[in-house]
Design a protein around this motif. Sequence first.
Motif, PDB file in Angstrom:
ATOM      1  N   GLU A 137       0.804  -1.224   0.000  1.00 18.70           N
ATOM      2  CA  GLU A 137       0.000   0.000   0.000  1.00 18.70           C
ATOM      3  C   GLU A 137       0.839   1.278   0.000  1.00 18.70           C
ATOM      4  OE1 GLU A 137      -3.344   0.063  -0.361  1.00 18.70           O
ATOM      5  OE2 GLU A 137      -3.074  -2.077  -0.661  1.00 18.70           O
ATOM      6  N   ASP A 146      -0.697   2.946 -10.514  1.00 14.69           N
ATOM      7  CA  ASP A 146      -2.121   3.196 -10.718  1.00 14.69           C
ATOM      8  C   ASP A 146      -2.407   4.628 -10.258  1.00 14.69           C
ATOM      9  OD1 ASP A 146      -4.862   3.061 -11.050  1.00 14.69           O
ATOM     10  OD2 ASP A 146      -5.193   1.915  -9.202  1.00 14.69           O
ATOM     11  N   HIS A 197      -5.102   6.294 -10.149  1.00 15.82           N
ATOM     12  CA  HIS A 197      -6.327   6.444  -9.361  1.00 15.82           C
ATOM     13  C   HIS A 197      -6.064   6.212  -7.864  1.00 15.82           C
ATOM     14  CE1 HIS A 197     -10.552   6.459  -8.374  1.00 15.82           C
ATOM     15  NE2 HIS A 197     -10.414   5.265  -7.803  1.00 15.82           N
ATOM     16  N   SER A 198      -5.401   5.125  -7.551  1.00 16.59           N
ATOM     17  CA  SER A 198      -5.139   4.819  -6.137  1.00 16.59           C
ATOM     18  C   SER A 198      -3.817   5.417  -5.642  1.00 16.59           C
ATOM     19  CB  SER A 198      -5.111   3.303  -5.927  1.00 16.59           C
ATOM     20  OG  SER A 198      -4.012   2.742  -6.605  1.00 16.59           O
ATOM     21  N   ARG A 237      -0.933   4.225  -6.042  1.00 16.50           N
ATOM     22  CA  ARG A 237      -0.139   3.113  -5.529  1.00 16.50           C
ATOM     23  C   ARG A 237       0.322   2.254  -6.705  1.00 16.50           C
ATOM     24  NH1 ARG A 237      -0.571   5.915  -1.629  1.00 16.50           N
ATOM     25  NH2 ARG A 237      -1.606   5.480   0.321  1.00 16.50           N
TER      26      ARG A 237
END
Length: 194
Positions: free
Chosen positions: A24, A60, A62-63, A65
Amino acid sequence: MKNGHYNKTARQIKLYYCFSTNRELSARNLMLGTGIKSRRTFERDITDLRDSGLMHAVYDRHSRRYKISQCEFNEEVTGARKKRLKHLYRLGTLLFGLTIMDIDDYAEELDMLEENAEEDPEHVKGGILPDIAAEYENLFPGLSKRTQQRDFQILNSAGDNAPLQNEILNPFDFQIIYNKKYKTYVLIGYDQDY
């Protein structure tokens, strides 16, 4: 092995460990946790980890991560880089392929061996400490003891997170030691809370 390659390989193994155990984390935190100062170096290290076949990391947006997936060794790589990437793959495989003992378990095991030495010499002679040198030989048969020693040295360098002392990664240090009394190499793990 040149000192620069030694440090680079140890850094990349540390990065691989961080990716594998802390999925994460953002790029910034991974860089801070492994001591990488340049975004370009970070991206090159990710490329080397992918080309070696250890892991494929894709950012990514969007995240914010990295998504990790399995990959294969890049067969298009040639020359000295191919040799170095195969070495990187071997070290990454060792990192998660060798038996690791918690430092407290190791201390208890040594105490138990000492207590049983007089009562059951065969138990002590056979040993109950994991011998990572034998595990190394099983994973990569035919490699020399000198190569094994160099690999252990690089893993020791990668396992030392103490100088970073950051809370981002909740560092887990590890060290390969040789127990002279029982004539065995042991991979010791130190779980630390900073």
